[in-house]
Motif scaffolding. Structure first.
Motif, PDB file in Angstrom:
ATOM      1  N   MET A  68      -4.595   1.720  -2.861  1.00  0.00           N
ATOM      2  CA  MET A  68      -4.378   1.857  -1.409  1.00  0.00           C
ATOM      3  C   MET A  68      -4.636   3.300  -1.021  1.00  0.00           C
ATOM      4  O   MET A  68      -4.029   4.226  -1.549  1.00  0.00           O
ATOM      5  N   ASN A  69      -5.578   3.500  -0.135  1.00  0.00           N
ATOM      6  CA  ASN A  69      -5.856   4.855   0.336  1.00  0.00           C
ATOM      7  C   ASN A  69      -6.090   4.809   1.853  1.00  0.00           C
ATOM      8  O   ASN A  69      -5.930   3.756   2.473  1.00  0.00           O
TER       9      ASN A  69
ATOM     10  N   LEU B  99      -6.111   1.623   4.379  1.00  0.00           N
ATOM     11  CA  LEU B  99      -5.006   1.474   5.328  1.00  0.00           C
ATOM     12  C   LEU B  99      -5.560   1.272   6.739  1.00  0.00           C
ATOM     13  O   LEU B  99      -5.098   0.408   7.489  1.00  0.00           O
TER      14      LEU B  99
ATOM     15  N   ALA C 275      -6.858  -2.170   6.993  1.00  0.00           N
ATOM     16  CA  ALA C 275      -5.760  -3.132   7.057  1.00  0.00           C
ATOM     17  C   ALA C 275      -5.150  -3.148   8.455  1.00  0.00           C
ATOM     18  O   ALA C 275      -4.839  -4.212   8.995  1.00  0.00           O
ATOM     19  N   ASN C 276      -5.024  -1.970   9.062  1.00  0.00           N
ATOM     20  CA  ASN C 276      -4.473  -1.912  10.414  1.00  0.00           C
ATOM     21  C   ASN C 276      -5.380  -2.609  11.420  1.00  0.00           C
ATOM     22  O   ASN C 276      -4.909  -3.272  12.336  1.00  0.00           O
TER      23      ASN C 276
ATOM     24  N   ALA D 290      -5.074  -6.221  11.054  1.00  0.00           N
ATOM     25  CA  ALA D 290      -3.781  -6.744  11.486  1.00  0.00           C
ATOM     26  C   ALA D 290      -3.810  -7.186  12.945  1.00  0.00           C
ATOM     27  O   ALA D 290      -3.015  -8.022  13.350  1.00  0.00           O
TER      28      ALA D 290
ATOM     29  N   TYR E 159       6.997   3.738  14.255  1.00  0.00           N
ATOM     30  CA  TYR E 159       7.812   3.695  13.037  1.00  0.00           C
ATOM     31  C   TYR E 159       6.933   3.754  11.798  1.00  0.00           C
ATOM     32  O   TYR E 159       7.263   4.415  10.811  1.00  0.00           O
ATOM     33  N   ASP E 160       5.792   3.051  11.873  1.00  0.00           N
ATOM     34  CA  ASP E 160       4.853   3.089  10.743  1.00  0.00           C
ATOM     35  C   ASP E 160       4.418   4.515  10.464  1.00  0.00           C
ATOM     36  O   ASP E 160       4.370   4.965   9.313  1.00  0.00           O
TER      37      ASP E 160
ATOM     38  N   MET F 222       7.111   6.519   9.027  1.00  0.00           N
ATOM     39  CA  MET F 222       7.318   6.128   7.631  1.00  0.00           C
ATOM     40  C   MET F 222       6.270   6.754   6.723  1.00  0.00           C
ATOM     41  O   MET F 222       6.578   7.168   5.599  1.00  0.00           O
TER      42      MET F 222
ATOM     43  N   LEU G 102       6.920   9.025   3.480  1.00  0.00           N
ATOM     44  CA  LEU G 102       6.359   8.705   2.167  1.00  0.00           C
ATOM     45  C   LEU G 102       5.496   9.843   1.628  1.00  0.00           C
ATOM     46  O   LEU G 102       4.983   9.761   0.518  1.00  0.00           O
TER      47      LEU G 102
ATOM     48  N   HIS H 276      11.212  -0.534   7.828  1.00  0.00           N
ATOM     49  CA  HIS H 276       9.903   0.052   8.126  1.00  0.00           C
ATOM     50  C   HIS H 276       8.860  -0.207   7.052  1.00  0.00           C
ATOM     51  O   HIS H 276       8.152   0.707   6.637  1.00  0.00           O
TER      52      HIS H 276
ATOM     53  N   LEU I 137       5.250  -1.429   6.112  1.00  0.00           N
ATOM     54  CA  LEU I 137       4.056  -1.463   6.963  1.00  0.00           C
ATOM     55  C   LEU I 137       3.589  -2.909   7.098  1.00  0.00           C
ATOM     56  O   LEU I 137       3.209  -3.534   6.107  1.00  0.00           O
ATOM     57  N   PRO I 138       3.586  -3.440   8.319  1.00  0.00           N
ATOM     58  CA  PRO I 138       3.339  -4.874   8.509  1.00  0.00           C
ATOM     59  C   PRO I 138       1.901  -5.286   8.196  1.00  0.00           C
ATOM     60  O   PRO I 138       1.650  -6.454   7.921  1.00  0.00           O
ATOM     61  N   ALA I 139       0.970  -4.307   8.264  1.00  0.00           N
ATOM     62  CA  ALA I 139      -0.437  -4.664   8.031  1.00  0.00           C
ATOM     63  C   ALA I 139      -0.743  -4.825   6.542  1.00  0.00           C
ATOM     64  O   ALA I 139      -1.789  -5.343   6.186  1.00  0.00           O
ATOM     65  N   LEU I 140       0.185  -4.364   5.698  1.00  0.00           N
ATOM     66  CA  LEU I 140      -0.077  -4.381   4.263  1.00  0.00           C
ATOM     67  C   LEU I 140       0.796  -5.421   3.569  1.00  0.00           C
ATOM     68  O   LEU I 140       1.890  -5.745   4.039  1.00  0.00           O
TER      69      LEU I 140
ATOM     70  N   GLU J 125       0.725  -3.783  -1.639  1.00  0.00           N
ATOM     71  CA  GLU J 125      -0.017  -2.690  -1.002  1.00  0.00           C
ATOM     72  C   GLU J 125       0.931  -1.637  -0.440  1.00  0.00           C
ATOM     73  O   GLU J 125       0.617  -0.435  -0.465  1.00  0.00           O
TER      74      GLU J 125
ATOM     75  N   LEU K 271       1.676   0.438  -3.407  1.00  0.00           N
ATOM     76  CA  LEU K 271       0.527   1.246  -3.842  1.00  0.00           C
ATOM     77  C   LEU K 271       0.294   2.405  -2.873  1.00  0.00           C
ATOM     78  O   LEU K 271      -0.093   3.497  -3.281  1.00  0.00           O
ATOM     79  N   LEU K 272       0.557   2.154  -1.569  1.00  0.00           N
ATOM     80  CA  LEU K 272       0.404   3.223  -0.594  1.00  0.00           C
ATOM     81  C   LEU K 272       1.411   4.341  -0.867  1.00  0.00           C
ATOM     82  O   LEU K 272       1.089   5.525  -0.776  1.00  0.00           O
ATOM     83  N   ALA K 273       2.651   3.952  -1.237  1.00  0.00           N
ATOM     84  CA  ALA K 273       3.669   4.962  -1.558  1.00  0.00           C
ATOM     85  C   ALA K 273       3.218   5.803  -2.749  1.00  0.00           C
ATOM     86  O   ALA K 273       3.390   7.027  -2.750  1.00  0.00           O
TER      87      ALA K 273
END
Lengths: 435, 197
Positions: free
Chosen positions: A1-2, A6, A9-10, A13, A336-337, A340, A344, B74, B76-79, B83, B86-88
């Motif tokens: 995941m990079n 991401l 994926a967004n 979504a 929030y995303d 977050m 992270l 929180h 991430l809803p798209a993942l 995932e 893995l993002l973390a």
């Protein structure tokens, strides 16, 4: 995941929003690409067909019409001119080469052009089969004319009076095809060439007041002899045709012969400053330069293309605004995303770049769709035009202007994404997470 | 205004900060995470004073050395669940390790949810994913904000137990801030804020 994943994926979504943005961008881009390609190919086709022709000399009238009729074979001629007078200018020292044209007949929509082999040479036309004409009523077919009208060496064709077909047929005077030209990608491909004599002979033949010596020597190289008409009834309606260029060609004797136009190549560019003006002022003829008439014509067409281009530009701006609205609107739901991501370990710059990346991915997908659509449509259009008009056009070319378009799209995409990305950059993580 | 004289956690030590709403628990957690800067005093994590770091460096430091479980999770809803983990790892700048991520999900009893979306999960499952995400890069300090507030008694005890054992399994210190008195007596130390003991 990079980051790119991401961003993808967004976008996935919210598939509908992303799709609408990509399609909007794609349609706008495709319109502009198509207009660029059409404009470019139109002008390059026009330029290619006028290659080697510095000046057209013909009857008085509209200069655009003279150029259209005798260079592009796309309009009716302005009239005929006495060959003797044309010859005077052909032998002018400022003229390097002069090719006479005599128009008036066609075969299945392909114009029959009375001329000299020098005309084919203007377009580097090479024989694919056979030879050039040696006698009257021998013809050489251009590549497309031969293919579409199924002409080959030894074929016979009967010319019809008028340039658009449907005219009275010269039934008793068939041409014999003695050669076929190789394709050149120019107007030459769609013409049937023959000698000037053939055209004269055909149209003098039917006139009772013509020479009555009944000489049937069709092989006469200079065509000075006038023949009696073997099928007098076939010519009955001939004289009533009002719109032909060569009606008058038949009335005179050999000295009174007429042609439709003379295509001239200058010895030096200097001739352009004096010769056209002199012809227009001192003679009953008209001189028109294809280059300047093309420019005038393209300016007229260009106004239309510019209008369409502006419309396509509005489409792209709408798409950019839609991208902006999508990203900016999603920002609230995604704050929030984004907070977050910071928790992270993402830095503010990375969060900013991730939003820019999303915008750019949308723009890239839209541009890709647009370029594919634009070039594909042009190719389809080009094939259709090649089949129906004999204009060679293709979608598989790349114009320098398209590079400018790409830069413009990326710029617009960045601008649309910048404000949402900046908002994300300024996100106060603690406040959002505490709220 | 949150005043705190001194609080030091040893490696692998677990500590609960307990107090009523509005006493500054969340502020304390944000201070420790480096999301807020103290007006007075200092915060050090793993010997690093956070106020000496730039904003970006602090982001990176937090990502590498801390894991945080918020009350609102929180994810991430798209993942997918995997995932998210893995993002973390990516953001913590540790090498991608899908096997470790899957093993962690298995250990938390949610291995079969690796491909699920957060929206498909129950509250309890989501919390386990959030805990897994906070641990997947093996941080030195695990922070949890009100991890039990929306859970019934049995689940609240189990959640704290989960945090404790998981932190212990990677040798991380654990700091839990909560108003939930049900967790009293479960961690090594307790600090009471706001005189509501």
């Amino acid at each position: 995941m990079n980051w790119p994943r991401l961003a993808l994926a967004n976008l996935r979504a919210s598939p509908l929003t992303s799709l609408v943005n990509v399609v909007l961008l794609g349609l706008g881009t495709a319109s502009i690409v198509l207009l660029l390609l059409i404009g470019e190919q139109l002008s390059s086709t026009l330029t290619r067909d006028a290659r080697g022709i510095d000046l057209v000399i013909g009857a008085k009238g509209s200069p655009v019409q003279l150029v259209l009729s005798s260079v592009y074979h796309a309009d009716l001629p302005t009239g005929n001119i006495p060959k003797a007078e044309a010859d005077r200018w052909a032998s002018d020292p400022r003229v390097a080469r002069a090719v006479p044209l005599s128009l008036g007949d066609s075969y299945r929509g392909f114009r029959i052009v009375g001329t000299t082999p020098g005309y084919a040479a203007l377009y580097d036309g090479q024989l694919a089969a056979g030879r050039f004409w040696k006698a009257p009523m021998e013809a050489v077919a251009g590549a497309a004319a031969a293919r579409e009208a199924r002409l080959q060496e030894g074929s016979h064709l009967v010319g019809a009076h008028g340039l658009v077909g449907g005219g009275h047929a010269h039934a008793g005077h068939p041409y014999r095809v003695v050669g076929v030209l190789a394709p050149t990608g120019t107007i030459l491909d769609r013409l049937i060439l023959t000698s000037l004599d053939s055209v004269w002979e055909l149209h003098e033949a039917g006139h009772p007041e013509d020479d009555h010596d009944a000489d049937h020597d069709h092989g006469h190289a200079h065509g000075h002899a006038h023949k009696s008409d073997p099928l007098p009834e076939a010519e009955a309606s001939h004289d009533q045709e009002a719109d032909h260029a060569h009606d008058d060609a038949a009335t005179g004797d050999s000295e009174g012969r007429e042609i439709t136009a003379l295509l001239v190549r200058y010895h030096s560019p200097l001739a352009a400053t004096t010769l056209p003006r002199q012809i227009n002022a001192e003679s009953s003829l008209q001189a028109a330069a294809p280059a300047s008439e093309i420019t005038r014509l393209l300016q007229l067409v260009g106004l239309g293309l510019d209008g369409l281009r502006a419309f396509a530009g509005v489409l792209i701006l709408t798409a950019a605004f839609s991208v902006f609205a999508a990203l900016y609107g999603a920002l609230k739901a995604r704050r929030y995303d984004l907070a977050m991501l910071r928790c992270l370990g993402a830095t503010r710059a990375e969060v900013l770049l991730s939003l820019l990346l999303e915008g750019l991915l949308l723009v890239a997908a839209g541009a890709l769709l647009g370029f594919a659509l634009g070039h594909g449509t042009m190719e389809v259009l080009g094939r259709w035009m090649a089949a129906s008009r004999g204009v060679s056009a293709t979608g598989w070319t790349w114009l320098p202007a398209e590079m400018v378009l790409i830069i413009g799209l990326v710029t617009i995409g960045l601008l649309a994404t910048l404000l949402p990305a900046w908002q994300a950059y300024r996100t106060d993580v603690a406040r959002i997470l505490a709220g | 205004m949150l005043r705190l004289d001194a609080l030091t956690l040893q490696p692998a030590e677990t500590c609960a900060v307990i107090g009523p709403s509005g006493c500054g628990k969340t502020t304390l957690l944000h201070l420790v995470a480096g999301l807020l800067r103290p007006t007075l005093g200092t915060v050090s994590v793993c010997g690093q004073r956070l106020d000496e770091l730039s904003v970006s460096a602090c982001d990176r430091f937090r990502g590498r050395n801390m894991g945080i479980v918020f009350q609102r999770l929180h994810l991430l809803p798209a993942l997918s669940v995997l995932e998210n983990l893995l993002l973390a790892q990516h953001l913590a700048r540790v090498s991608r390790d899908g096997a470790a991520a899957n093993a962690l999900l298995d250990a938390l009893g949610i291995g079969e949810l690796a491909r699920a979306r957060p929206a498909q999960l129950s509250q309890g499952q989501s919390q386990r994913v959030a805990i897994a995400r906070a641990l997947v890069h093996r941080p030195s300090l695990l922070l949890a904000d009100e991890p039990t507030s929306s859970l019934d008694d049995g689940n609240a005890v189990r959640a704290i137990e989960l945090l404790r054992t998981q932190a212990q399994s990677i040798g991380a210190a654990l700091l839990v801030v909560t108003h939930d008195r049900r967790i009293r007596g479960q961690l090594d130390r307790e600090v009471v804020l706001g005189g509501a003991a």
